[in-house]
Structures are given as C-alpha cells and as structure tokens.
Motif scaffolding. Sequence first.
Motif: not given
Length: 453
Positions: A26, A28-29, A33, A35-36, A74, A77
């Motif tokens: 994913t 994320w930036s 994007a 929520s998971h 990182d 998740v």
Amino acid sequence: MRSETMSRPAKQIHLAAHFPGVNNTTVWSDPEAGSHIDFSSFVHFARTAERARFDFLFLAEGLRLREQNGQIYDLDVVGRPDTFTVLAAIAAVTERLGLAGTINSTFNEPYEVARQFASLDHLSAGRAGWNVVTSWDAFTGENFRRGGFLPQERRYERARNFLRTTWKLFDSWHGDEIVADKETGVFLRDARPGAFRHADPDFDIVGQFNVPRSPQGRPIILQAGDSDEGREFAASSADAIFSRYDTLAAGQAFYSDVKGRLARYGRTPEQLVILPASTFVLADTDTEAQELAHEVRLRQVSGETAIRFLEQLWNRDLSGHDPDGPLPEIDPDPGENTVSRGRASVRMYRDPIATAREWRERAEAKKLSIRELIIEVTGRQTFVGAPETVAHGINDLVQADVSDGFILVPHLTPGGLDGFADRVVPLLQEWGVFRTDYQGETLRDHLGIGVDR
C-alpha cells in the motif's frame, strides 16, 4: 502472442482480489489511501470485486507483528482485525463473492477451525475458502500457550493431519452413513449426524460436531507453498494454489509440475486452480502507466525500506549502509535468523550466499544502488499499461498455461480495484474469456470445482 488468435477454445479466466495488509504494497502517502481497519474499506473493496464478478476476496493474516532489529517496522499494518470476523461481516453486504482467508494450522485446533468455517459457509450461503498455512518460528509461537515451533519437515505433516481432521468433522453430518470410524474400525452404535472419532500423531479427538453440513460440504482449500512439500500438499488436498510465478517460462514450468502431480491422487487438472498474486498499474496510455508504475515503486520502497529488505537476505544489521550506495562487501550470514522475527527472512532464500551473488552481478551490470536493486528484485507490477494492454497481458498468460487466473493486489485501498473493474474487466468480457455474470451460488461454482459432498 495474442490469445484471440489461438486455435484451441479459450480458457475462462479466474480473478480474485487481495485486500493487502501484511506488507509494504500500500502506498500510504497517496491521499486516496484509506483505512485498513474501518469496515467501510472492506465493504468498498468487496463490492467492487463483486460487481466485477471476481471469484473471491482474499484476506491474509499475520499472527504477530514482525520485528526487525528489535523494533516493529514499516512492512506491516498495525491493527488488522480478525479474519473470520471480517469475512462474516462482508458476507452480509455481498451476495455471490467468495470469501477466503488465511487460518494457521500450527497454532489452532481442528475442531475450532472446522466450526468457524462451517459457520461462515452457512452464513454466506456457500462462499467460504480457507488458505491453509503453517508457521515455523518460536517468535510467533510465544503468542500461544503451546509456544515453540515446528521444523520444516513437520510443518506439512501437521498441516495434512490438521486438514484430514477437519474434513472428518465437516463430513460427520452425513447422518446414517457414519457407522464406523475408517481409521480405528470402532463401530459407533449411536451413530448420528455429527458423531466423530479421529486419532493421528497430532490429534486425538472424539465427540459431536455441532454445525450441520454446509452448502459446499467443505470450504474451498487454498495453499501457497512453493517447496516440493508444498506442491505435493496442494496436489493432494487443495482446490487452488497461489503461485509466485507470472513470467512465461517460470510460470509454465510451475503450472506443468503441479498439475502433473494430481493424477497420483486420482484428480484431474481442472480440480486445482493456479493463481499467481499480481499487482497492476493502469493509465490512459502505456507510457503514462510506466511513469506511474515507477513512481509507485519509489513510494513503496523508501531508502529505509530498502535496507530492511536487504537485511532479510543478509541476516545482519545494515542500518549503517547508504541505501543510495552499493551492496555490502560482506556476505550474508547463512545461520539462524537473528535480525528479522516473525518472517521467513533468510529462509525465504534457500541459498542466501548464491542469491547475494546474483544480486551483486545484477547491481554491477546495471549500476544499481541498494534501493534501485531492491525496487527491481521485489517488484510485482506484473501488468502495467493502458486497459487493453493489461487485459491482453492477463489473457495471454492464462491461455499460455502460465496460470488459470490471477489474484490482484492493488497499491491503493479501498479504491485501487475500481479502475480495473471499470476498464479492464469489460474488455475480458467482450473477448469471451471472463464471465458477464455469476453462473452459480457458491465459491466452488465460481472456480468450476463443484460441490464437495
């Protein structure tokens, strides 16, 4: 090669969607994007897959957050909800989409897992799928009372016994057909639906299974192992196997090998579906897609992430190395993993020294930095281009027996599947290689396997 010119009847493509959650896929930036963990993300993703007539949605699961150099890093998740809970909830907001999830055979018990899958199959009207996985590290085992770990040779033995035990539980609701235990020969005078008795080196249980026979009889069984033991396990017991091979030669070799093992178990090639996991990047033109794909990879593999990936092969702390510099001169430590915990790490590479040598040769030939090399060797952007280019790429590989379809992993959630559903699926439907509507009710129907009774 364009598949519409091939002489044999076209194969029908199988498509599934993976909601990512245990890797750095994913971006994320990106402002899109989401929520998971919010249920709305799962709903959006699942409904997109269903309106595109995908076979199933797939959830992976990790039983412990990974650590590297003693810290959570990182590539994970934080906060992924329980698989069964999510799949049961998705069942209420979808009608036909298959619902598959990873459940571990090392740190669970057959009765509990069988009961959960039988329940999910009932709640979803026959759409449950189980990705059977094993664990081998004591780090993950610390979360469980039994603890410890299983050596490589014992993992699949326990998995086979686990699966046989759950099958006995699923099959226990044949009613009067159950008159004696096949393994012990013990006559059950009070034979009734749900009565079971099972004994093997891993499990010794007897009692009453309290969930009636579900719509599929047994859930679809998926498996992801690439070792010889994993391939044999899939040939003997699985309905679908994930593959990491999506190039022509490697994919055809894997496809031929696994399908060739089925006959010894009295099975036909159609009874096992082979599905590589693949990413995709779409744009209006091929050039724009290539540019976007490059940007996506730069966001997925930061300098820090590149070092962490390199540490998983080297099995050493490489935090002092420059990600924009050359590979370390020192070789990997081939011993027990001490850097990464909760991940296969060095075990991902059967020969770390040889792999490092290959990486050095590639980096020297192309003048690649650590980050550039990691971007290249970990890349999974299998399909990049305009919609027609991506559609042809998928179809050509399926028709060439590289796979029976693909499990798509978007780099954005929950909306990353939308463009594929709107722009690629209609082309596959137009060419007659993908369904325009579901032809059955269950996941077995979607995969063309039939009811297991």
